[in-house]
Write a protein that holds these residues in place. Structure first.
Motif, PDB file in Angstrom:
ATOM      1  N   THR A 183      16.738  89.495  41.053  1.00 24.76           N
ATOM      2  CA  THR A 183      15.859  89.770  41.968  1.00 24.76           C
ATOM      3  C   THR A 183      14.644  88.786  41.992  1.00 24.76           C
ATOM      4  OG1 THR A 183      15.052  91.258  40.399  1.00 24.76           O
ATOM      5  CG2 THR A 183      16.425  92.371  42.022  1.00 24.76           C
ATOM      6  N   ALA A 184      13.453  88.952  41.545  1.00 24.51           N
ATOM      7  CA  ALA A 184      12.274  88.131  41.304  1.00 24.51           C
ATOM      8  C   ALA A 184      12.534  87.476  40.122  1.00 24.51           C
ATOM      9  CB  ALA A 184      11.027  89.004  41.388  1.00 24.51           C
ATOM     10  N   PRO A 185      11.965  86.189  40.211  1.00 18.93           N
ATOM     11  CA  PRO A 185      12.079  85.306  38.668  1.00 18.93           C
ATOM     12  C   PRO A 185      11.283  86.105  37.674  1.00 18.93           C
ATOM     13  CG  PRO A 185      11.302  84.006  40.717  1.00 18.93           C
ATOM     14  CD  PRO A 185      11.010  85.486  41.180  1.00 18.93           C
ATOM     15  N   SER A 186      10.384  86.952  37.885  1.00 17.48           N
ATOM     16  CA  SER A 186       9.851  87.579  36.759  1.00 17.48           C
ATOM     17  C   SER A 186      10.718  88.896  36.364  1.00 17.48           C
ATOM     18  CB  SER A 186       8.284  88.067  37.118  1.00 17.48           C
ATOM     19  OG  SER A 186       8.494  88.976  38.085  1.00 17.48           O
ATOM     20  N   HIS A 187      11.609  89.291  36.910  1.00 13.07           N
ATOM     21  CA  HIS A 187      12.247  90.405  36.575  1.00 13.07           C
ATOM     22  C   HIS A 187      13.292  90.109  35.677  1.00 13.07           C
ATOM     23  CE1 HIS A 187      10.883  92.361  40.641  1.00 13.07           C
ATOM     24  NE2 HIS A 187       9.862  92.299  39.957  1.00 13.07           N
ATOM     25  N   GLY A 188      13.838  91.008  34.725  1.00 17.00           N
ATOM     26  CA  GLY A 188      15.013  90.666  33.810  1.00 17.00           C
ATOM     27  C   GLY A 188      16.169  91.037  34.658  1.00 17.00           C
ATOM     28  N   VAL A 189      17.350  90.460  34.308  1.00  9.46           N
ATOM     29  CA  VAL A 189      18.664  90.535  34.504  1.00  9.46           C
ATOM     30  C   VAL A 189      19.497  91.760  33.857  1.00  9.46           C
ATOM     31  CG1 VAL A 189      20.738  89.541  35.066  1.00  9.46           C
ATOM     32  CG2 VAL A 189      18.799  88.247  35.298  1.00  9.46           C
ATOM     33  N   THR A 190      20.001  92.475  34.745  1.00  6.76           N
ATOM     34  CA  THR A 190      20.597  93.603  33.992  1.00  6.76           C
ATOM     35  C   THR A 190      22.223  93.795  34.539  1.00  6.76           C
ATOM     36  OG1 THR A 190      19.824  95.437  35.496  1.00  6.76           O
ATOM     37  CG2 THR A 190      18.632  95.078  33.608  1.00  6.76           C
ATOM     38  N   GLY A 191      22.620  92.868  34.977  1.00  8.20           N
ATOM     39  CA  GLY A 191      23.840  93.207  35.537  1.00  8.20           C
ATOM     40  C   GLY A 191      24.800  91.584  35.984  1.00  8.20           C
ATOM     41  N   VAL A 192      26.136  91.739  35.799  1.00  5.59           N
ATOM     42  CA  VAL A 192      26.673  90.319  36.250  1.00  5.59           C
ATOM     43  C   VAL A 192      27.873  91.024  37.377  1.00  5.59           C
ATOM     44  CG1 VAL A 192      28.037  88.578  35.607  1.00  5.59           C
ATOM     45  CG2 VAL A 192      26.083  88.898  34.599  1.00  5.59           C
ATOM     46  N   VAL A 193      28.196  90.167  38.197  1.00  2.00           N
ATOM     47  CA  VAL A 193      29.227  90.670  38.982  1.00  2.00           C
ATOM     48  C   VAL A 193      30.498  89.623  39.101  1.00  2.00           C
ATOM     49  CG1 VAL A 193      30.143  90.889  41.389  1.00  2.00           C
ATOM     50  CG2 VAL A 193      27.852  91.903  40.668  1.00  2.00           C
ATOM     51  N   VAL A 194      31.509  89.834  38.932  1.00  3.47           N
ATOM     52  CA  VAL A 194      32.577  88.972  38.671  1.00  3.47           C
ATOM     53  C   VAL A 194      33.650  89.239  39.958  1.00  3.47           C
ATOM     54  CG1 VAL A 194      34.354  88.025  37.332  1.00  3.47           C
ATOM     55  CG2 VAL A 194      32.356  88.854  36.592  1.00  3.47           C
ATOM     56  N   ALA A 195      33.959  88.232  40.733  1.00  3.81           N
ATOM     57  CA  ALA A 195      35.068  88.361  41.807  1.00  3.81           C
ATOM     58  C   ALA A 195      36.327  87.777  41.268  1.00  3.81           C
ATOM     59  CB  ALA A 195      34.735  88.088  42.856  1.00  3.81           C
ATOM     60  N   VAL A 196      37.510  88.310  41.509  1.00  2.00           N
ATOM     61  CA  VAL A 196      38.799  87.541  40.927  1.00  2.00           C
ATOM     62  C   VAL A 196      39.563  87.392  42.299  1.00  2.00           C
ATOM     63  CG1 VAL A 196      40.730  87.833  39.339  1.00  2.00           C
ATOM     64  CG2 VAL A 196      38.568  88.845  38.782  1.00  2.00           C
TER      65      VAL A 196
END
Length: 948
Positions: free
Chosen positions: A649-662
């Motif tokens: 989201t914003a640069p200061s926000h932490g990442v809590t997910g990763v999406v993988v498409a196959v």
């Protein structure tokens, strides 16, 4: 000199010599033939020079020998040879080459005398003078004067006399030779003019060709003259006119010859470049142009070939041939070139009717194609019509329309049609190399390939074209001068030459097909934009539906899988601060792709998560690149394509997910697929954050409302108990007058507490209500020290207040006292046991007073950074402001700002923690000053100590 009168004086002899010289020069100038001139010169020299033998031989340059033209010899029974060969190094060759007179003392014993040594022995000759007959460095022959006397020579005057006579003889020989060459030279002007007049009256091409062949045979007089015509479809030459020869030709000679271009590639290139090809006595370097096989086919030992062209296209060639080696003269070459050029000029007129008819037909066909393109909605039907038009006109076998696809780095097959036995055509053609790309981009016309096996153009497509059986190819850029994004190809299964007319028709059709390709591109872009618009609309609708987080994730992944035509899409997520992640969502339409849902995935060790976090955007991968640790929980076919992105989201926000498409290995991600994937995952990231933040704030509000309700009712109970206690004290005061004073004091204190509590219960039930009060600074400090003194004593802290003024503060004093207490309590709690705390007071101006608290404690830099911002960078991530002391200090900072003051926290250079408060003073009559900056003043030891 011969002496006719023994008693003549020297002057008389000189006059006689001049007169004789004058007569011979005049006679030489008036001679009619070379033989006459040689005879006159020889007779004169014999009379004037005292030598027994006088001989003149002319130089044969071709055979390098001397030809006897005259000889005076008293011994007539011994004649001199007619031909005298010159050998390298002999005296005769020396005089011919050096062109200087040579005196030989003894000709019989001269080892370099050559054949003249033998002649000298036969005629008993010894001394000799060899004199060149030359003109301007050109030697025409030699004069030999010989005598039987040994060592006989000539004086300087005699040699000069001979030089004058021989020079005049050389001049006469030069005139005779020039006249002979002039008479032998063929004049080509009149035959060509006559031929021009005849060609204008002949009705057709064959008649013109026969007339040109007949006139060429008469002028050049070769063994055979004939015309070969070029057949583009088949790429060969065939004999159009029978060869004219002096003798009747055999049936085999009359048979029409076929010469394949592949067998005479060098000759074909020379004819295309408008070169005259000449083969005389020796071919030498011409073997690369005229092969031995061609000479055998033509049954010739010498030949000349001139091209015949029309409108830049090679129509054929004219050939004059000889069965023996022959040196072709320059007029013969010029006549052949002129005759071929006359045909080049006459052909358009002879074929004018056919050309006009074909041009009208081509225009009609082109107009029909244009009308079909602009009036027919079915583009495939229109392209099929284009193929039928080109097939009927050009006799082609295959027709392809290609459109460049930057997403796949190749050309998509938009349309294809084949005349017979359709073969499998690849749907994706590879991208052209740089040379072919630039050639098609810069070329204003179509690119032709006559024989694919021998041409280096379109090397990237060559395997596919050969597999389709194509031999001749014509490829055009639908937008000449621009990048070759749209291409039209026509192919033939046999080798052929594409004429200018054929290329022009093809280019016209190709440019019109460019309109279709442009419309296709626009339609494809509209479809892609429509998908993107639908994705945006779907995302907004998903937010408006108020889905739960799990529902939102499941629906988004399903939508991504449908739009990307993917095999599966999965979501890796984790809680802020958690060391492991899990697969929380997984949608699939391919049973070969699976995951382990409950498998813990370490954030610091998993490749997929770390690569996604390190990449700002999307990361395309293949399944083969994944390490073993990842394939323990993720299973997919080898070669599968992966598209990975972190939910940012914003640069200061932490990442809590990763999406993988196959996706399967054969499918590639297009640009609009990447755009849709990026858009939907970004919407998912913000939507998840929005839902999580909404849930957290809703829960916090509920908790705070519950807490506030509970504490408010406890305050009401306390207020009720204090009221009962105050009533009991009043009754006790009435009954016991001895302690009435002490009881009255307690009653007043309880009354003050009840009034303060009543203010909170009534005025601040659900929100704060600021009150305006005033209080001396010393009173506030005394109350502060009383509150914090238990903590100071418990931690054995040494404290000191530095104050030398007693100003009056303005504002909500109760809240301000609680704020100061919170700051002091935090300083006490972080200070080591036995440490020191200082409170500094300094009046900045009439409006502001500064309070600074310094302590020996250690404060977390993270806490200081978040306190400076008043709130954490990411409210969903763990923060130092989630609990005390950070939470309390953050509340204090917000409250003091509402009260008109400021507060800041920092670390001094000596390592102490500095808490600085800026408080407003009660107003004075004079004007207020501006609010100073918090960073402008630091605590000092300048103030005098004022213990409390």
């Amino acid at each position: 000199m011969a002496q006719s009168q023994p008693h003549d004086s020297p002057s008389d002899r000189h006059d006689h010599q001049i007169m004789a010289l004058s007569r011979i020069l005049k006679a030489l100038r008036g001679s009619i033939t070379a033989e006459e001139a040689v005879t006159l010169a020889l007779d004169h020299v014999r009379q004037e020079m005292d030598f027994e033998v006088a001989w003149v031989g002319l130089y044969d340059r071709i055979n390098h020998r001397l030809v006897t033209k005259g000889c005076h010899n008293p011994r007539q029974m011994r004649s001199i040879r007619t031909m005298i060969n010159l050998t390298p190094g002999d005296v005769m060759e020396q005089v011919v080459v050096q062109q200087r007179p040579l005196i030989v003392a003894d000709l019989q014993n001269e080892i370099r005398a050559g054949e003249w040594g033998t002649i000298a022995k036969q005629l008993a000759l010894q001394s000799a003078i060899i004199f060149p007959i030359k003109r301007q460095e050109v030697c025409f022959g030699l004069l030999v004067l010989a005598s039987s006397d040994w060592g006989k020579s000539a004086s300087l005057g005699q040699r000069s006399y001979l030089a004058i006579v021989m020079g005049e003889l050389a001049e006469a020989l030069h005139q005779f030779e020039s006249e002979q060459q002039r008479q032998q030279t063929k004049r080509l002007e009149q035959p060509l003019l006559t031929l021009i007049g005849r060609l204008g009256t002949l009705p057709d091409v064959d008649s013109q060709l026969k007339e040109v062949v007949r006139e060429t045979q008469r002028f050049v007089a070769p063994q055979r003259t004939r015309v070969f015509w070029f057949e583009p479809k088949g790429n060969y030459f065939w004999q159009r006119t029978p060869g004219l020869a002096p003798r009747p030709a055999s049936l085999e000679d009359e048979r029409s010859l076929h010469i394949a271009v592949d067998e005479v590639r060098g000759l074909y290139q020379a004819l295309c470049n408008q070169q005259l090809v000449v083969v005389g006595e020796s071919r030498g370097a011409l073997k690369t142009i005229v092969s031995d096989r061609l000479m055998q086919q033509l049954k010739a030992e010498s030949l000349m070939i001139a091209p015949i062209s029309r409108q830049g296209d090679l129509m054929g060639f004219m050939s004059v041939e000889g069965t023996t080696p022959r040196i072709w003269k320059e007029p013969e070459k010029q006549f052949l070139i002129g005759a071929a050029q006359l045909l080049t000029v006459a052909l358009p007129a002879a074929t004018a009717k056919e050309t006009v008819r074909q041009t009208e037909l081509d225009q009609h066909l082109t107009t029909g194609v244009i009308q079909g393109i602009h009036g027919d909605v079915d583009w495939h039907h229109t392209l099929q019509t284009c193929f039928e038009v080109l097939q009927d006109r050009l006799s082609i076998q295959q027709f392809f329309v290609l459109l460049f696809n930057p997403d796949r780095n190749g050309y998509d097959l938009c349309f294809q049609s084949q005349a017979s036995r359709p073969r499998g055509v690849p749907m994706l053609w590879p991208c052209l190399d740089d040379v072919d790309w630039q050639m098609l981009e810069r070329s204003p016309s179509a690119i032709s390939i006559d024989n694919l096996s021998h041409d280096l153009k379109l090397m990237a497509w060559r395997p596919s074209l050969l597999e389709l059986g194509a031999q001749a190819v014509l490829v055009g850029n639908v937008a000449p001068g621009n990048a070759p994004e749209g291409m039209v190809l026509i192919c033939d299964t046999i080798s052929r030459q594409w004429t200018t007319t054929e290329q022009s028709l093809f280019e016209s059709v190709a440019r019109q097909i460019g309109v279709i390709l442009h419309q296709w591109q626009l339609q494809r872009q509209l479809d892609q934009q429509q998908h993107i618009y639908e994705s945006i609309q779907w995302g907004l609708q998903a937010l408006h539906k108020g889905l739960h987080s799990d529902q939102l994730e499941q629906t988004t992944l399903q939508h991504v899988m449908q739009l990307l035509h993917a095999s599966a899409v999965l979501l890796l997520s984790w809680q802020p601060g958690s060391p492991t992640a899990t697969v929380t969502q997984f949608v699939s339409q391919d049973t070969s792709v699976s995951v382990k849902s409950n498998h813990p995935i370490p954030l610091g060790a998993d490749a997929v998560i770390n690569w996604a976090l390190q990449t700002d955007g999307m990361l395309p991968l293949t399944f083969n690149e994944l390490p073993t640790e990842t394939t323990d929980w993720f299973i997919a076919p080898l070669g599968s394509r992966l598209l990975i992105t972190a939910l940012r989201t914003a640069p200061s926000h932490g990442v809590t997910g990763v999406v993988v498409a196959v996706s399967p290995a054969h499918r590639q991600w297009a640009n609009h697929h990447l755009t849709i994937f990026k858009l939907l995952t970004s919407q998912l990231a913000w939507s998840r954050r929005h839902l999580a933040l909404t849930a957290m704030l809703t829960q916090q509000r509920q908790d705070l409302e519950n807490l506030n309700w509970y504490k408010h009712h406890r305050l009401e109970d306390l207020y009720r108990v204090l009221g009962q206690t105050a009533q009991n004290l009043a009754q006790l005061q009435v009954r016991d007058t001895a302690i009435a004073g002490e009881l009255q004091l307690l009653h007043d204190q309880l009354t003050a507490v009840m009034e303060s509590t009543e203010t909170v219960l009534v005025g601040e039930r659900w929100q704060l209500y600021p009150q305006h009060q005033t209080m001396p600074l010393i009173s506030l400090l005394n109350r502060l020290i009383d509150r914090v003194n238990p903590i100071l004593e418990a931690r054995q802290l040494w404290s000191k207040v530095h104050n030398e003024s007693n100003v009056v503060l303005a504002g909500d004093m109760l809240k301000l006292e609680l704020i100061l207490y919170e700051v002091m309590a935090a300083a006490c709690n972080r200070s080591p046991v036995g440490g020191r705390i200082d409170l500094w007071c300094r009046v900045l101006n009439l409006d502001w007073v500064e309070l600074s608290v310094t302590d020996d404690g250690q404060c977390s830099p993270r806490l200081l950074e978040e306190l400076s911002q008043s709130y954490p960078a990411d409210v969903l991530a763990p923060s130092a402001l989630d609990g005390p002391p950070g939470l309390h200090l953050a509340i204090c900072k917000l409250l003091i700002a509402q009260l008109g003051g400021e507060i800041s926290f920092s670390i001094l250079d000596d390592g102490r923690t500095h808490s600085r408060l800026l408080l407003p003073l009660a107003p004075y009559p004079e004007a207020h000053k501006a609010n100073p900056q918090l960073s402008s003043v630091t605590p000092t030891e300048a103030s005098s100590a004022s213990p409390t």
